[in-house]
Design a protein around this motif. Structure first.
Motif, PDB file in Angstrom:
ATOM      1  N   LEU A   1      24.109  36.581  60.194  1.00 18.64           N
ATOM      2  CA  LEU A   1      24.626  37.863  59.717  1.00 18.64           C
ATOM      3  C   LEU A   1      26.143  37.924  59.856  1.00 18.64           C
ATOM      4  N   VAL A   2      26.663  37.445  60.976  1.00 22.12           N
ATOM      5  CA  VAL A   2      28.112  37.438  61.191  1.00 22.12           C
ATOM      6  C   VAL A   2      28.808  36.555  60.162  1.00 22.12           C
ATOM      7  N   VAL A   3      28.260  35.356  59.918  1.00 19.71           N
ATOM      8  CA  VAL A   3      28.870  34.438  58.951  1.00 19.71           C
ATOM      9  C   VAL A   3      28.773  35.011  57.538  1.00 19.71           C
ATOM     10  N   GLY A   4      27.665  35.688  57.230  1.00 19.51           N
ATOM     11  CA  GLY A   4      27.522  36.303  55.913  1.00 19.51           C
ATOM     12  C   GLY A   4      28.564  37.388  55.671  1.00 19.51           C
ATOM     13  N   LEU A   5      28.817  38.206  56.682  1.00 17.94           N
ATOM     14  CA  LEU A   5      29.855  39.234  56.553  1.00 17.94           C
ATOM     15  C   LEU A   5      31.234  38.599  56.399  1.00 17.94           C
ATOM     16  N   ALA A   6      31.473  37.499  57.118  1.00 20.04           N
ATOM     17  CA  ALA A   6      32.751  36.798  56.988  1.00 20.04           C
ATOM     18  C   ALA A   6      32.916  36.234  55.577  1.00 20.04           C
ATOM     19  N   THR A   7      31.824  35.772  54.971  1.00 17.07           N
ATOM     20  CA  THR A   7      31.882  35.251  53.600  1.00 17.07           C
ATOM     21  C   THR A   7      32.307  36.338  52.620  1.00 17.07           C
ATOM     22  N   MET A   8      31.831  37.548  52.826  1.00 17.50           N
ATOM     23  CA  MET A   8      32.238  38.654  51.952  1.00 17.50           C
ATOM     24  C   MET A   8      33.737  38.920  52.060  1.00 17.50           C
ATOM     25  N   VAL A   9      34.288  38.764  53.253  1.00 17.84           N
ATOM     26  CA  VAL A   9      35.732  38.943  53.435  1.00 17.84           C
ATOM     27  C   VAL A   9      36.492  37.827  52.719  1.00 17.84           C
ATOM     28  N   ILE A  10      36.009  36.596  52.848  1.00 16.68           N
ATOM     29  CA  ILE A  10      36.677  35.459  52.203  1.00 16.68           C
ATOM     30  C   ILE A  10      36.685  35.611  50.689  1.00 16.68           C
ATOM     31  N   LEU A  11      35.645  36.209  50.141  1.00 19.06           N
ATOM     32  CA  LEU A  11      35.555  36.387  48.692  1.00 19.06           C
ATOM     33  C   LEU A  11      36.637  37.301  48.132  1.00 19.06           C
ATOM     34  N   ARG A  12      37.318  38.033  48.990  1.00 19.72           N
ATOM     35  CA  ARG A  12      38.429  38.850  48.524  1.00 19.72           C
ATOM     36  C   ARG A  12      39.528  37.978  47.919  1.00 19.72           C
ATOM     37  N   GLY A  13      39.568  36.704  48.304  1.00 15.53           N
ATOM     38  CA  GLY A  13      40.558  35.788  47.758  1.00 15.53           C
ATOM     39  C   GLY A  13      40.362  35.477  46.288  1.00 15.53           C
ATOM     40  N   LEU A  14      39.232  35.885  45.701  1.00  9.77           N
ATOM     41  CA  LEU A  14      38.964  35.635  44.281  1.00  9.77           C
ATOM     42  C   LEU A  14      39.287  36.837  43.397  1.00  9.77           C
ATOM     43  N   ARG A  15      39.827  37.884  43.988  1.00  6.40           N
ATOM     44  CA  ARG A  15      40.192  39.046  43.178  1.00  6.40           C
ATOM     45  C   ARG A  15      41.249  38.665  42.137  1.00  6.40           C
ATOM     46  N   GLY A  16      41.040  39.109  40.912  1.00  5.00           N
ATOM     47  CA  GLY A  16      41.967  38.794  39.837  1.00  5.00           C
ATOM     48  C   GLY A  16      41.640  37.499  39.127  1.00  5.00           C
ATOM     49  N   VAL A  17      40.689  36.720  39.642  1.00  2.00           N
ATOM     50  CA  VAL A  17      40.278  35.465  39.004  1.00  2.00           C
ATOM     51  C   VAL A  17      39.113  35.767  38.076  1.00  2.00           C
ATOM     52  N   ASP A  18      39.123  35.132  36.890  1.00  2.00           N
ATOM     53  CA  ASP A  18      38.065  35.419  35.929  1.00  2.00           C
ATOM     54  C   ASP A  18      37.623  34.143  35.233  1.00  2.00           C
ATOM     55  N   LEU A  19      36.448  34.221  34.646  1.00  2.00           N
ATOM     56  CA  LEU A  19      35.937  33.127  33.834  1.00  2.00           C
ATOM     57  C   LEU A  19      36.645  33.141  32.473  1.00  2.00           C
ATOM     58  N   PRO A  20      36.649  31.997  31.760  1.00  5.26           N
ATOM     59  CA  PRO A  20      37.334  31.959  30.463  1.00  5.26           C
ATOM     60  C   PRO A  20      36.637  32.819  29.431  1.00  5.26           C
ATOM     61  N   ALA A  21      37.428  33.402  28.536  1.00  3.48           N
ATOM     62  CA  ALA A  21      36.886  34.183  27.422  1.00  3.48           C
ATOM     63  C   ALA A  21      36.486  33.241  26.296  1.00  3.48           C
ATOM     64  N   GLU A  22      36.009  33.815  25.223  1.00  6.79           N
ATOM     65  CA  GLU A  22      35.539  33.000  24.105  1.00  6.79           C
ATOM     66  C   GLU A  22      36.648  32.181  23.461  1.00  6.79           C
ATOM     67  N   ASP A  23      37.890  32.661  23.533  1.00  3.00           N
ATOM     68  CA  ASP A  23      38.994  31.938  22.905  1.00  3.00           C
ATOM     69  C   ASP A  23      39.689  30.992  23.860  1.00  3.00           C
ATOM     70  N   GLY A  24      39.109  30.800  25.066  1.00  6.92           N
ATOM     71  CA  GLY A  24      39.684  29.875  26.028  1.00  6.92           C
ATOM     72  C   GLY A  24      40.683  30.509  26.949  1.00  6.92           C
ATOM     73  N   THR A  25      41.034  31.807  26.728  1.00  7.17           N
ATOM     74  CA  THR A  25      41.951  32.501  27.617  1.00  7.17           C
ATOM     75  C   THR A  25      41.148  33.154  28.738  1.00  7.17           C
TER      76      THR A  25
END
Length: 520
Positions: free
Chosen positions: A490-514
Motif C-alpha cells: 500500500l505504501v509503495v502504491g501510494l508512492a507510485t501515484m506521487v511519481i506519476l505526477r512527473g508525467l503531467r503535460g505528456v501526451d500520446l501522439p495525435a493522428e497527424d503525428g503531433t
C-alpha cells in the motif's frame, strides 16, 4: 511533448493488419503461460525424469533468467535485423524448443529446451512490440493493437495456472509444452505472409563484450534476488546480487564510451522514459510481487486446493481483460497521466480492501473481489505507460525502449518478491516461534518457520491436538505476515501515484503525428 517517429495517420487498417495482430498476440499469450506452467508441472517432471536438486532449480528458473538477461541484446537486434525477421526466428525456435521439452527423455534435455524457450521469449517481446509500429500507423489503432499485445502478456500469466492444471489433469506433463507447438507453427506460417517489413535499420556492429556483461549482470541479479526470497539472506546470494550491480555499472560506463552501444543511454535523456522506468519498477513491487504471498495465504489459511485456486485466480484475470479492452477508449479521452494515476488509484483501493479483508479474516470471495480491483486498476497504467514509452522514440529505437520496459518490470518483480516476501517470512517466523505449542521442539519449529508449507507438513505429521495447535499457529502467523506485506504494498502504491505526477503535460501522439491534448 514532441514524439519522434510517432505513428501517423494513413489509410485505415484492413483485415490483414487485424489478422496479423491476432497472429502476433496468440504466441505471446502462450509464452506468458510458460513461466507459470512449469511450477505446476514440476512434481510430475521430478517423478518422471528424477533430476538432481540443482537441475530441478535450474529447470524452473533458467528460462526466466535467460529471457531477462538477453532482452537488452534482443532490443538492439530488433533494430539491426528488423522486428519481422527476429519475431519469425523466435517463433521457429519456440516451436522446436517446446517440442524438445515435451518429449525430453532426461533432465539435461529438458534444461536445454528451457534455455531455448527463454531465448525465444527474450526475442519475441521487443520484436513484437516494435512490429506494432509498422502494423498500425494511426495512433488510435496503434493504441488498440498495443492494448491487445500487452493484454496477451498479462492475461497469459494470469490464466497459466488454470490452463496448465487442466492439461495436467488429463495428459502427461509434456502436454503443457506440446500445446505451444501448433500455436507457434501457425504464427510462423501466417506471419510470413502478414507481418510487414520495415526499412529503418541500425548498421552498427554488435559489441559482444556488452552482450556478455549485460546478460551476466541481469541473470546474477535476478538469480540472487530470487534465492534470497526463497531461502533467506545468504552470503553467496548476496554476492550474486552485488556482482550483478557491479557488472551493471560497468555495462553502463561501457555504453557511454563505445561507438556502437548495445543500449543507447540517450534514451534516458527523455524525462518520460526515466519516470516510466521507475513507475514500472514500483508498480510491480506494489501490485504484482505481493500476489505470491496471497497465493500462499489462500492455500494455507483459506485451504483452497490447487485446482480450485486456478479458478479463483481466473477471476482477477477477467478483470484485467476487461480493463485492457477499455484502455484504448480511455487513452483517446484522457491524458496518460490521468489514466495511469486513476488506474493506480483503483489498484491502491483494491490493495486497501484486501488489507481490511485480511485483518477481518475475510472469506475467499471477498479476497477475489479485492484481487479483481487490483488487476482492473493495474492494467491501464501498464498498457498506457508501455505505449507512451515506445511512441516517445523513433521506430528503430522501439525495440530498445521495449527492452527497458521489460528490464524495469522484471527488476520490480524480483525486488518486490525479495522485499515483501522477506518481510512476510520474517513476521511469519517470529509469530510461529511465539505461538507454537510447547510440545513441539524448538529446532523443529525453527525449521518449520522457513516456509508455510513446511509448517503445515510438520503439523500434519504430528497430528492430534498438538498438530491442530501448530496448524492454527501457522495460519495466524502467515495471516500476520501477509497483512504486513500488504501494508508495504500500500505504501509503495501510494508512492507510485506521487511519481506519476512527473508525467503531467505528456501526451500520446495525435493522428497527424503531433502531440494531442486530452483531458487531464
Amino acid at each position: 511533448m514532441t514524439t519522434n517517429g510517432s505513428p501517423h495517420s494513413t489509410s485505415p487498417p484492413t483485415w490483414r493488419e487485424w489478422t496479423a495482430l491476432l497472429v502476433l498476440a496468440l504466441p505471446l499469450f502462450m509464452m506468458a503461460t510458460d513461466f507459470t506452467a512449469i511450477f505446476l508441472a514440476m512434481p510430475s517432471i521430478a517423478a518422471d525424469l528424477a533430476p538432481s536438486t540443482p537441475q530441478l532449480l535450474w529447470i524452473v528458473h533458467i528460462g526466466e533468467l535467460i529471457a531477462a538477461g538477453l532482452v537488452i541484446t534482443m532490443g538492439w537486434l530488433t533494430g539491426r535485423i528488423g522486428p519481422r525477421a527476429l519475431l519469425l526466428c523466435a517463433m521457429a525456435l519456440y516451436a522446436v524448443a517446446s517440442a524438445l521439452a515435451a518429449f525430453a527423455p532426461d533432465a539435461e534435455t529438458l534444461l536445454a529446451a528451457r534455455v531455448l524457450i527463454g531465448l525465444a521469449t527474450a526475442a519475441a517481446s521487443p520484436a513484437g512490440i516494435a512490429l506494432l509500429r509498422s502494423l498500425f500507423r494511426s495512433s488510435e489503432h496503434f493504441g488498440i493493437g498495443f492494448a491487445v499485445v500487452m493484454g496477451a502478456f498479462s492475461v497469459g500469466g494470469a490464466l497459466g495456472p488454470p490452463l496448465s492444471g487442466l492439461l495436467l489433469e488429463h495428459f502427461w506433463w509434456g502436454a503443457v509444452f506440446l500445446v505451444n507447438v501448433p500455436v507457434a507453427a501457425v504464427a510462423l506460417v501466417a506471419g510470413l505472409r502478414l507481418f510487414p517489413r520495415t526499412g529503418e535499420r541500425t548498421t552498427d556492429r554488435i559489441d559482444m563484450t556488452s552482450v556478455v556483461i549485460s546478460m551476466t549482470s541481469v541473470m546474477l541479479g535476478v538469480y540472487g534476488l530470487q534465492n534470497i526470497a526463497d531461502r533467506g539472506l545468504s552470503v553467496p546470494d548476496a554476492l550474486a546480487v552485488l556482482s550483478g550491480i557491479a557488472l551493471g555499472w560497468w555495462f553502463l560506463r561501457r555504453q557511454r564510451r563505445i561507438d556502437n552501444p548495445l543500449l543507447d543511454l540517450n534514451l534516458f535523456s527523455l524525462g518520460v522514459l526515466r519516470v516510466l522506468a521507475i513507475v514500472f519498477v514500483t508498480s510491480q513491487v506494489a501490485f504484482m510481487a505481493v500476489d505470491f504471498v496471497l497465493v500462499q495465504y489462500l492455500q494455507v489459511v483459506a485451504g483452497i486446493p490447487t485446482a480450485t485456486l486456478g479458478l479463483v485466480l481466473a477471476v482477477p484475470a477477467t478483470g484485467a481483460i476487461i480493463a485492457t479492452a477499455l484502455t484504448p477508449a480511455l487513452s483517446r479521452r484522457f491524458a496518460p497521466s490521468t489514466v495511469m494515476t486513476a488506474g493506480t488509484g483503483i489498484a491502491v483501493l483494491g490493495t486497501a480492501f484486501l488489507l481490511v479483508c485480511l485483518v477481518a479474516s475475510a472469506v475467499t470471495p471477498l479476497l477475489a473481489v479485492g484481487m479483481t480491483f487490483v488487476s482492473f486498476g493495474v492494467s491501464p497504467p501498464m498498457v498506457v505507460g508501455a505505449q507512451l514509452m515506445v511512441t516517445s522514440v523513433t521506430q528503430r529505437q522501439a525495440g530498445p525502449a521495449a527492452a527497458i520496459q521489460d528490464i524495469a518490470a522484471s527488476l520490480g518483480a524480483a525486488v518486490g518478491i525479495v522485499l515483501l516476501g522477506s518481510l512476510t517470512m520474517s513476521v511469519f517466523h517470529r509469530m510461529l516461534r511465539a505461538a507454537a505449542p510447547d510440545a513441539v521442539e524448538r529446532p523443529a519449529v525453527d525449521a518449520a518457520g522457513e516456509s508455510p508449507g513446511g509448517a503445515v507438513a510438520l503439523a500434519e505429521s504430528l497430528g492430534g491436538t498438538v498438530g491442530q495447535e501448530l496448524l492454527l499457529a501457522t495460519q495466524v502467523a502467515l495471516t500476520r505476515g501477509t497483512i504486513v506485506a500488504y501494508l508495504g504494498a500500500l505504501v509503495v502504491g501510494l508512492a507510485t501515484m506521487v511519481i506519476l505526477r512527473g508525467l503531467r503535460g505528456v501526451d500520446l501522439p495525435a493522428e497527424d503525428g503531433t502531440t494531442a491534448r486530452r483531458r487531464s
